[in-house]
Design an enzyme around this catalytic site. Structure first.
Site, short mmCIF file in Angstrom:
data_model
loop_
_atom_site.label_atom_id
_atom_site.label_comp_id
_atom_site.label_asym_id
_atom_site.label_seq_id
_atom_site.Cartn_x
_atom_site.Cartn_y
_atom_site.Cartn_z
N CYS A 17 16.42 42.33 106.09
CA CYS A 17 16.86 43.65 105.61
C CYS A 17 15.94 44.71 106.21
O CYS A 17 14.92 44.37 106.83
CB CYS A 17 16.77 43.69 104.08
SG CYS A 17 15.06 43.43 103.55
N HIS A 79 6.63 43.86 98.64
CA HIS A 79 7.05 43.77 97.24
C HIS A 79 6.48 44.88 96.37
O HIS A 79 6.91 45.07 95.25
CB HIS A 79 6.62 42.43 96.65
CG HIS A 79 7.04 41.26 97.50
ND1 HIS A 79 6.17 40.61 98.34
CD2 HIS A 79 8.23 40.67 97.64
CE1 HIS A 79 6.82 39.65 98.98
NE2 HIS A 79 8.06 39.67 98.58
N CYS A 101 8.54 48.28 100.25
CA CYS A 101 9.88 48.74 100.65
C CYS A 101 10.19 50.07 99.93
O CYS A 101 9.97 50.19 98.72
CB CYS A 101 10.93 47.70 100.27
SG CYS A 101 12.60 48.28 100.62
N GLU A 131 6.93 41.64 92.89
CA GLU A 131 7.56 42.96 92.69
C GLU A 131 7.47 43.38 91.23
O GLU A 131 7.24 44.56 90.93
CB GLU A 131 9.03 42.92 93.14
CG GLU A 131 9.67 44.30 93.03
CD GLU A 131 11.15 44.31 93.36
OE1 GLU A 131 11.59 43.53 94.23
OE2 GLU A 131 11.88 45.09 92.71
N CYS A 200 19.04 46.22 95.37
CA CYS A 200 19.16 46.94 96.63
C CYS A 200 20.42 46.55 97.41
O CYS A 200 21.06 45.54 97.12
CB CYS A 200 17.91 46.70 97.48
SG CYS A 200 17.90 45.08 98.24
N SER A 228 11.20 33.14 97.35
CA SER A 228 11.97 34.35 97.70
C SER A 228 13.09 34.52 96.67
O SER A 228 14.03 33.74 96.62
CB SER A 228 12.55 34.20 99.12
OG SER A 228 13.65 35.07 99.28
S1 SF4 Z 1 14.17 45.87 98.15
FE1 SF4 Z 1 15.93 45.06 99.31
S2 SF4 Z 1 15.80 46.19 101.26
FE2 SF4 Z 1 13.79 46.35 100.28
S3 SF4 Z 1 12.58 44.62 101.06
FE3 SF4 Z 1 13.50 43.95 99.12
S4 SF4 Z 1 15.39 42.92 99.77
FE4 SF4 Z 1 14.74 44.19 101.49
#
Ligand code: SF4
Length: 316
Positions: A17, A79, A101, A131, A200, A228
């Site tokens: 992505c 993350h 991100c 995250e 996302c 992941s």
């Molecule tokens: S939030 Fe979505 S676009 Fe951003 S790194 Fe994670 S998977 Fe990729």
């Protein structure tokens, strides 16, 4: 000897992505700009192939900032990190680059905005995921409650039900999250939710692409790592969408082909942190065993691109 026929159904979009692409570029550009070693706090993205490729170029992956020497640059992973991490880097005078991100940063800012308006935050996500640790770490301890399941949503006791707001991890199952959110909205109708889903575009598109092929596949492989989140969700989505024999593999060499005996249509996708070369390896491995036909099923085109941090943008 004639080989058995096998149709490979490739889900599209799949793999990298824009956030992962940007995070890898940040480490590569930092290596060019500052020379090796460049330290990276945590796996830059959840993929061993990516991590090992960057290690070969001079990146050093560490768990915490105290493993980074005072003179070396350090990159924070895609993350996101709790606020305490850049604060500690600044206190030590470390040269630091943030590869969080931008779509995760957007959730961080939403949490801050809602909290500043006096609302208690509910975060739908998985305990222990980096995250989630990063998002919870945007606010003081106790300001965010983690909701992992529908049962959590049913059990949550609000001190002030009129002052709640909800955010989510970006890489969840779209369907499971909608169910959890529905429970929360039924119980707390005044709860604020983001105007647009926090999940996302990349997570959403990869799940839709798997749904488009799952019912046509006898088996489906997801290229990705067990840690992941978005890759694991793709396995679940495939099973829920009608392909019982769906599983995660990290590399072609990990595939137990005996599990695929009798399969004539094999679906393939890849999580957002898995490079396309891993898909190509699987196709090659299949060609060695089968008479392969490849069919790609595209549900949407992606054109998302994120800018590099200012310190590195001039080098792009
Ligand atoms: S939030 Fe979505 S676009 Fe951003 S790194 Fe994670 S998977 Fe990729």
């Amino acid at each position: 000897m004639t080989r058995p026929a096998l149709t490979l159904l490739l889900a599209a979009p799949r793999g990298f992505c824009a956030g992962v692409d940007r995070a890898i570029q940040i480490v590569e550009k930092a290596l060019e700009a500052y020379g090796a070693p460049v330290y990276v706090r945590h796996e830059i993205v959840h993929n061993r192939y990516v991590v090992q490729s960057l290690e070969a170029k001079g990146a050093v992956f560490v768990d915490e900032l105290d493993q980074v020497p005072d003179t070396a640059p350090v990159v924070f992973s895609a993350h996101g990190v709790p606020k305490a991490v850049p604060a500690e880097a600044a206190r030590r005078g470390l040269m630091h680059l943030d590869a969080t991100c931008p779509l995760v940063t957007k959730v961080h800012r939403e949490a801050e905005r809602q909290s500043a308006a006096g609302r208690h935050m509910l975060l739908i996500g998985h305990a222990g995921h980096p995250e989630v640790i990063g998002t919870m770490g945007q606010l003081p301890a106790g300001a965010v409650s983690l909701i992992e399941t529908k049962a959590d949503a049913e059990a949550f006791e609000a001190v002030d039900p009129a002052n709640l707001a909800c955010i989510t991890q970006t890489t969840l199952s779209v369907d499971d999250t909608a169910e959890i959110l529905a429970v929360l909205q039924r119980r707390f109708p005044a709860m604020q939710v983001p105007k647009r889903e926090d999940i996302c575009y990349a997570t959403t598109n990869r799940q839709q692409a798997v749904k488009a092929i799952a019912a046509r596949c006898d088996a489906l492989l997801v290229l990705g790592a067990p840690n992941s989140s978005n890759s694991m969700r793709l396995v679940e989505v495939a099973r829920n969408a009608g392909c019982e024999l769906a599983f995660l593999v990290q590399r072609a060499r990990d595939i137990d082909w005996s599990r695929l005996e009798g399969v004539t249509r094999l679906g393939i996708t890849a999580g957002a942190s898995a490079p396309e070369i891993l898909v190509e390896e699987v196709i090659e491995a299949a060609r060695a065993r089968y008479d392969v036909t490849v069919e790609e099923v595209t549900v949407t085109q992606e054109s998302v691109h994120f800018k590099l941090p200012r310190q590195l943008a001039a080098m792009a």
